[in-house]
Design a protein around this motif. Structure first.
Motif, PDB file in Angstrom:
ATOM      1  N   PRO A 114     -50.922 -19.695 -79.422  1.00  0.00           N
ATOM      2  CA  PRO A 114     -50.352 -19.453 -78.094  1.00  0.00           C
ATOM      3  C   PRO A 114     -49.732 -20.722 -77.513  1.00  0.00           C
ATOM      4  CG  PRO A 114     -52.547 -18.494 -78.268  1.00  0.00           C
ATOM      5  CD  PRO A 114     -52.355 -19.363 -79.478  1.00  0.00           C
ATOM      6  N   SER A 115     -48.791 -20.534 -76.610  1.00  0.00           N
ATOM      7  CA  SER A 115     -48.114 -21.691 -76.007  1.00  0.00           C
ATOM      8  C   SER A 115     -48.976 -22.383 -74.967  1.00  0.00           C
ATOM      9  CB  SER A 115     -46.794 -21.257 -75.369  1.00  0.00           C
ATOM     10  OG  SER A 115     -47.017 -20.231 -74.420  1.00  0.00           O
ATOM     11  N   THR A 116     -50.064 -21.723 -74.507  1.00  0.00           N
ATOM     12  CA  THR A 116     -51.025 -22.352 -73.606  1.00  0.00           C
ATOM     13  C   THR A 116     -52.420 -22.170 -74.183  1.00  0.00           C
ATOM     14  OG1 THR A 116     -51.298 -20.345 -72.278  1.00  0.00           O
ATOM     15  CG2 THR A 116     -49.605 -21.905 -71.578  1.00  0.00           C
ATOM     16  N   THR A 117     -53.350 -23.038 -73.778  1.00  0.00           N
ATOM     17  CA  THR A 117     -54.697 -22.956 -74.327  1.00  0.00           C
ATOM     18  C   THR A 117     -55.707 -23.531 -73.349  1.00  0.00           C
ATOM     19  OG1 THR A 117     -56.087 -23.530 -76.235  1.00  0.00           O
ATOM     20  CG2 THR A 117     -54.562 -25.199 -75.467  1.00  0.00           C
ATOM     21  N   ASP A 118     -56.982 -23.106 -73.484  1.00  0.00           N
ATOM     22  CA  ASP A 118     -58.085 -23.675 -72.713  1.00  0.00           C
ATOM     23  C   ASP A 118     -58.744 -24.779 -73.521  1.00  0.00           C
ATOM     24  OD1 ASP A 118     -58.371 -22.291 -70.192  1.00  0.00           O
ATOM     25  OD2 ASP A 118     -58.785 -20.500 -71.387  1.00  0.00           O
ATOM     26  N   GLU A 128     -52.308 -25.240 -67.202  1.00  0.00           N
ATOM     27  CA  GLU A 128     -51.888 -26.640 -67.140  1.00  0.00           C
ATOM     28  C   GLU A 128     -51.800 -27.277 -68.516  1.00  0.00           C
ATOM     29  OE1 GLU A 128     -55.039 -28.056 -64.592  1.00  0.00           O
ATOM     30  OE2 GLU A 128     -53.704 -28.078 -62.855  1.00  0.00           O
ATOM     31  N   VAL A 129     -52.060 -26.509 -69.562  1.00  0.00           N
ATOM     32  CA  VAL A 129     -52.093 -27.049 -70.917  1.00  0.00           C
ATOM     33  C   VAL A 129     -51.101 -26.297 -71.790  1.00  0.00           C
ATOM     34  CG1 VAL A 129     -53.513 -27.512 -72.946  1.00  0.00           C
ATOM     35  CG2 VAL A 129     -54.524 -27.649 -70.662  1.00  0.00           C
ATOM     36  N   SER A 130     -50.202 -27.016 -72.441  1.00  0.00           N
ATOM     37  CA  SER A 130     -49.244 -26.412 -73.359  1.00  0.00           C
ATOM     38  C   SER A 130     -49.461 -26.963 -74.760  1.00  0.00           C
ATOM     39  CB  SER A 130     -47.810 -26.696 -72.902  1.00  0.00           C
ATOM     40  OG  SER A 130     -47.544 -28.100 -72.930  1.00  0.00           O
ATOM     41  N   ASN A 145     -50.803 -30.684 -74.709  1.00  0.00           N
ATOM     42  CA  ASN A 145     -50.277 -31.480 -73.601  1.00  0.00           C
ATOM     43  C   ASN A 145     -50.770 -30.962 -72.256  1.00  0.00           C
ATOM     44  OD1 ASN A 145     -48.628 -32.782 -75.559  1.00  0.00           O
ATOM     45  ND2 ASN A 145     -47.143 -31.124 -75.376  1.00  0.00           N
ATOM     46  N   GLU A 146     -51.132 -31.899 -71.390  1.00  0.00           N
ATOM     47  CA  GLU A 146     -51.371 -31.582 -69.997  1.00  0.00           C
ATOM     48  C   GLU A 146     -50.091 -31.885 -69.215  1.00  0.00           C
ATOM     49  OE1 GLU A 146     -54.780 -33.721 -68.641  1.00  0.00           O
ATOM     50  OE2 GLU A 146     -56.132 -32.797 -70.099  1.00  0.00           O
ATOM     51  N   THR A 147     -50.153 -31.712 -67.905  1.00  0.00           N
ATOM     52  CA  THR A 147     -48.944 -31.921 -67.107  1.00  0.00           C
ATOM     53  C   THR A 147     -48.441 -33.355 -67.191  1.00  0.00           C
ATOM     54  OG1 THR A 147     -50.366 -32.287 -65.177  1.00  0.00           O
ATOM     55  CG2 THR A 147     -49.463 -30.077 -65.475  1.00  0.00           C
ATOM     56  N   GLU A 528     -40.844 -18.770 -76.977  1.00  0.00           N
ATOM     57  CA  GLU A 528     -41.326 -19.600 -75.870  1.00  0.00           C
ATOM     58  C   GLU A 528     -42.531 -18.999 -75.158  1.00  0.00           C
ATOM     59  OE1 GLU A 528     -39.603 -21.639 -71.760  1.00  0.00           O
ATOM     60  OE2 GLU A 528     -38.265 -20.647 -73.174  1.00  0.00           O
ATOM     61  N   ARG A 529     -42.500 -17.726 -74.823  1.00  0.00           N
ATOM     62  CA  ARG A 529     -43.584 -17.124 -74.050  1.00  0.00           C
ATOM     63  C   ARG A 529     -44.812 -16.805 -74.904  1.00  0.00           C
ATOM     64  NH1 ARG A 529     -42.081 -12.041 -71.264  1.00  0.00           N
ATOM     65  NH2 ARG A 529     -44.088 -12.413 -70.228  1.00  0.00           N
ATOM     66  N   PHE A 530     -44.586 -16.609 -76.201  1.00  0.00           N
ATOM     67  CA  PHE A 530     -45.678 -16.155 -77.061  1.00  0.00           C
ATOM     68  C   PHE A 530     -46.192 -17.249 -77.996  1.00  0.00           C
ATOM     69  CE2 PHE A 530     -42.920 -12.544 -76.077  1.00  0.00           C
ATOM     70  CZ  PHE A 530     -43.824 -11.673 -75.505  1.00  0.00           C
ATOM     71  N   GLY A 531     -45.620 -18.433 -77.913  1.00  0.00           N
ATOM     72  CA  GLY A 531     -46.076 -19.517 -78.773  1.00  0.00           C
ATOM     73  C   GLY A 531     -45.479 -19.450 -80.166  1.00  0.00           C
ATOM     74  N   THR A 532     -46.300 -19.776 -81.153  1.00  0.00           N
ATOM     75  CA  THR A 532     -45.831 -19.875 -82.545  1.00  0.00           C
ATOM     76  C   THR A 532     -46.619 -18.920 -83.433  1.00  0.00           C
ATOM     77  OG1 THR A 532     -45.251 -22.211 -82.229  1.00  0.00           O
ATOM     78  CG2 THR A 532     -45.527 -21.454 -84.493  1.00  0.00           C
ATOM     79  N   VAL A 533     -45.898 -18.255 -84.330  1.00  0.00           N
ATOM     80  CA  VAL A 533     -46.520 -17.375 -85.322  1.00  0.00           C
ATOM     81  C   VAL A 533     -46.329 -18.000 -86.692  1.00  0.00           C
ATOM     82  CG1 VAL A 533     -46.477 -15.091 -86.409  1.00  0.00           C
ATOM     83  CG2 VAL A 533     -46.146 -15.305 -83.937  1.00  0.00           C
TER      84      VAL A 533
END
Length: 539
Positions: A114-118, A128-130, A145-147, A528-533
Motif C-alpha cells: 500500500p502507498s500508506t502504512t502504520d 502521515e506515512v507514505s 517516509n513521514e511528512t 498512486e492510490r493503491f500503491g505497488t503490486v
C-alpha cells in the motif's frame, strides 16, 4: 654586613601551591564541561539535537541499522493488503484490472505494498506515512517516509516481503537515496541548531553496501548540497550558497556560482573542486541568474550544458532560452564535458547560441560504442502556421556523440508541430537500451539503432489521432518495448518491431502506466492510490 641579595625575601611557598590548585581546578572544570557535553549529547534534548548532530562529531549518529527480522514490512500477500481511504468497489476494480494485466503478460499477482502504512509501534498515523518502492536488481527497496522525509529504509524480497536489511532513523529526515555502483548514498541536509541555535548548513553523506546494507562510511561537508552519481566510485557533491537542492533550478531566480566537489566512495574522500558559472539572462524584463544544468555522462565524465530539453518546440525547448528568456553570455558553449577526476574541460560541442540540448546517455557496448555515448538534439527555427502564428513546427536533428565528443551518427528531419507539444521531451524521444524511439511525425514513431542510427522499424502515423504516442511512459518489459498512447498501444520486439497486440491491449485495459521489471522474474506495477503490486512470472 648583609648584601642586598641577602635582604630580598624568598617567594612564599603557599602562592605556588595556590597556582597549582588553580591549574588543577581549571582542569577539573574542563573535565566537568566535557562530561556535561557528553551527557547532553547522549540525552540529546530537542533544543540541542540539531546543534549536536551538525557538530560533525558523530556523522550518521541518527541512523541505526537494525535486525531485518524486526522490520514490520508493509508488503502483504495479494488480496490481503489493507488500503486506507479507498472505496471497496474501487479496490475490487483495481484488482480485477491487475489480474487481467498479469494474465496478458503470463505473470501472477503475488504481493501488494500500500502507498500508506502504520508503524507497528503506533508512533505515527497511517495518513502521515507514505511508502516509495524502487527496483534494486531482483529485489525491492522501500523508503518509508513521514511528512518530514525518510524514516526507514529496507531491502525486501519481492515475492515474500522478507527484509534482507533495514536502516532506521531516529527522526524523519529530508534525505535522498542515490544508487552509485555497489553503494547506496544517503544524502542528509542538516541545519546547525534551531531557534536561537540556528547556524550554518551542512550535508551529511553516508554510504552503505547496496546488497548487504552494511554501513561503509560517513562524512560531513559544509553547505547545502545535492548529489550526482556516476557508474564508477567517483561521485559529485553539488552545492551553492544561494542554491536550494529541493527546488527546481527554473523556480530559483538568483543562483550564484555552483560548486562541484568530487568525492570517491566508499569514504567520500574529497578530490578536485570545480566552480560552475551562473548564466545571466532576462525574463519578463527582469535580470536573473541560473546555474548551468549538470548531467552525468559516460564513464569518466560529467556534462555541463547551457540548455535542458523540455519539449520539441523552441518556445518550450530550453529552461534558459525561450521566447521570454535571453541568454546573456555570448561565449556560452552548449555542451562541455568535464573529467570526473579533475573537473577540467575535456571537450566542447557546438558554438555559442546553438540550440543544442542533452537528451540521455546511451549505454556502453564494447563492440560498438566502447565507452557509451550521449544523445543530443538540435532544433531548427520555428515555422509558424499560416492560419495561426502561435502554432507551427520545428525540425529536430538528433545526434549521438561518443565519450570523446565525436559525432557517431545523426538523423535529421524530425518534425513535431507545436500543437502536439506538451510535457517533457521524453514524450517525443527516448532511449531504451540499444534502441532510440523518435517521433518522426505528429503521430508516427521510428525506432533507431542507438549505436548506428539505422532505422529498425516504425509505427505508422494515425491520421485520426491528434496526440503522439506517449514515449515518456514507454518501458522495456519482459524483453519487449511497451509503447502506450491514446486509444492505441504497442508491445513490440525491440529489434524487429513485431507486435503482440493482445498483450498491449491487456496492459492498456489495466490503466497502469508505471510498470517496471524487477530482475528477470518479477514486475512491479504502480498505481498512486493503491500503491505497488508485485507480479511473478507464472511457472
Amino acid at each position: 654586613m648583609a648584601t642586598s641579595s641577602d635582604a630580598s625575601p624568598a617567594p612564599p611557598p603557599p602562592r605556588r601551591r595556590r597556582r597549582r590548585a588553580l591549574i588543577w581546578g581549571g582542569g577539573g572544570a574542563l573535565a566537568m564541561v566535557a562530561v556535561a557535553a557528553l551527557v547532553i549529547g547522549t540525552a540529546r534534548p530537542d533544543w540541542y539535537v540539531r546543534a549536536w548532530d551538525a557538530s560533525g562529531i558523530t556523522c550518521g549518529r541518527d541512523l541505526s541499522s537494525m535486525d531485518a527480522g524486526t522490520f514490520d514490512s508493509p508488503w502483504a500477500a495479494w488480496g490481503d493488503a489493507e488500503h486506507s481511504d479507498v472505496d471497496a468497489a474501487e479496490l475490487n476494480t483495481h484488482r480485477e484490472r491487475i489480474e487481467q494485466l498479469a494474465d496478458g503478460l503470463g505473470f501472477t499477482p503475488v504481493g501488494e505494498i500500500p502507498s500508506t502504512t502504520d508503524y507497528s509501534d503506533g508512533e505515527v498515523s497511517a495518513d502521515e506515512v507514505s511508502v516509495e518502492v524502487a527496483a534494486q536488481g531482483g529485489q525491492l527497496r522501500l523508503s518509508v517516509n513521514e511528512t518530514q522525509g525518510i524514516r526507514r529504509l529496507a531491502l525486501i524480497d519481492p515475492g515474500t516481503g522478507e527484509a534482507s536489511w533495514q536502516w532506521n532513523l531516529d527522526e524523519s529526515r529530508d534525505a535522498g537515496v542515490i544508487e552509485q555502483g555497489e553503494h547506496l548514498v544517503l544524502v542528509n541536509r542538516i541545519l546547525r541548531g534551531q531557534n536561537v541555535f540556528v547556524g550554518e548548513q551542512s550535508t551529511e553523506l553516508m554510504s552503505i553496501g547496496k546488497a548487504t546494507g552494511e554501513r561503509e562510511h560517513c562524512r560531513r561537508f559544509p553547505g547545502s548540497g545535492g548529489y550526482a552519481a556516476s557508474t564508477t566510485d567517483v561521485g559529485l557533491l553539488v552545492g551553492g550558497k544561494s542554491w536550494n537542492p529541493m527546488v527546481a533550478d527554473e523556480e530559483q531566480d538568483d543562483i550564484d556560482t555552483r560548486t562541484v566537489q568530487q568525492v570517491t566512495l566508499p569514504r567520500f574522500s574529497p578530490g578536485s573542486t570545480t566552480a560552475l558559472p551562473a548564466v545571466e539572462y532576462e525574463r519578463d524584463g527582469f535580470s536573473r541568474t541560473r546555474p548551468l544544468p549538470l548531467s552525468m555522462g559516460p564513464e569518466g565524465i560529467f556534462l555541463t550544458h547551457a540548455y535542458r530539453l523540455e519539449s520539441l518546440t523552441p518556445d518550450d525547448l530550453f529552461t534558459v532560452s525561450t521566447s521570454t528568456d535571453t541568454v546573456g553570455d555570448p561565449d556560452l558553449i552548449p555542451i562541455q564535458a568535464r573529467s570526473l577526476e579533475t573537473g577540467e574541460v575535456l571537450w566542447e560541442y557546438g558554438s555559442p547560441g546553438d540550440p543544442i540540448a542533452v537528451i540521455d546517455q546511451v549505454p556502453a557496448a564494447p563492440d560498438r560504442v566502447e565507452n557509451g555515448g550521449i544523445l543530443i538534439a538540435e532544433t531548427s527555427d520555428f515555422r509558424p502556421r499560416s492560419d495561426d502564428s502561435g502554432l507551427g513546427s520545428a525540425a529536430v536533428t538528433v545526434r549521438l556523440l561518443d565519450a570523446e565528443g565525436q559525432e557517431v551518427w545523426e538523423v535529421s528531419g524530425t518534425d513535431v508541430g507545436k500543437e502536439y507539444s506538451s510535457g517533457d521531451a521524453d514524450r517525443y524521444v527516448k532511449v531504451l537500451g540499444d534502441v532510440v524511439l523518435l517521433h518522426t511525425g505528429p503521430t508516427e514513431v521510428t525506432a533507431l539503432d542507438a549505436y548506428t542510427g539505422e532505422e529498425l522499424w516504425s509505427i505508422p502515423g494515425a491520421p485520426d489521432q491528434m496526440q503522439p504516442l506517449w514515449l515518456g511512459d514507454a518501458v522495456t518489459l519482459d524483453g519487449h518495448l511497451y509503447v502506450p498512447g491514446y486509444e492505441r498501444q504497442y508491445f513490440v520486439d525491440p529489434r524487429t518491431g513485431a507486435d503482440a497486440p493482445e498483450t498491449a491491449t491487456a496492459i492498456a485495459r489495466s490503466q497502469m502506466l508505471d510498470i517496471r521489471p524487477v530482475g528477470d522474474d518479477f514486475i512491479m506495477v504502480g498505481a498512486e492510490r493503491f500503491g505497488t503490486v508485485v507480479l511473478q512470472r507464472a511457472s
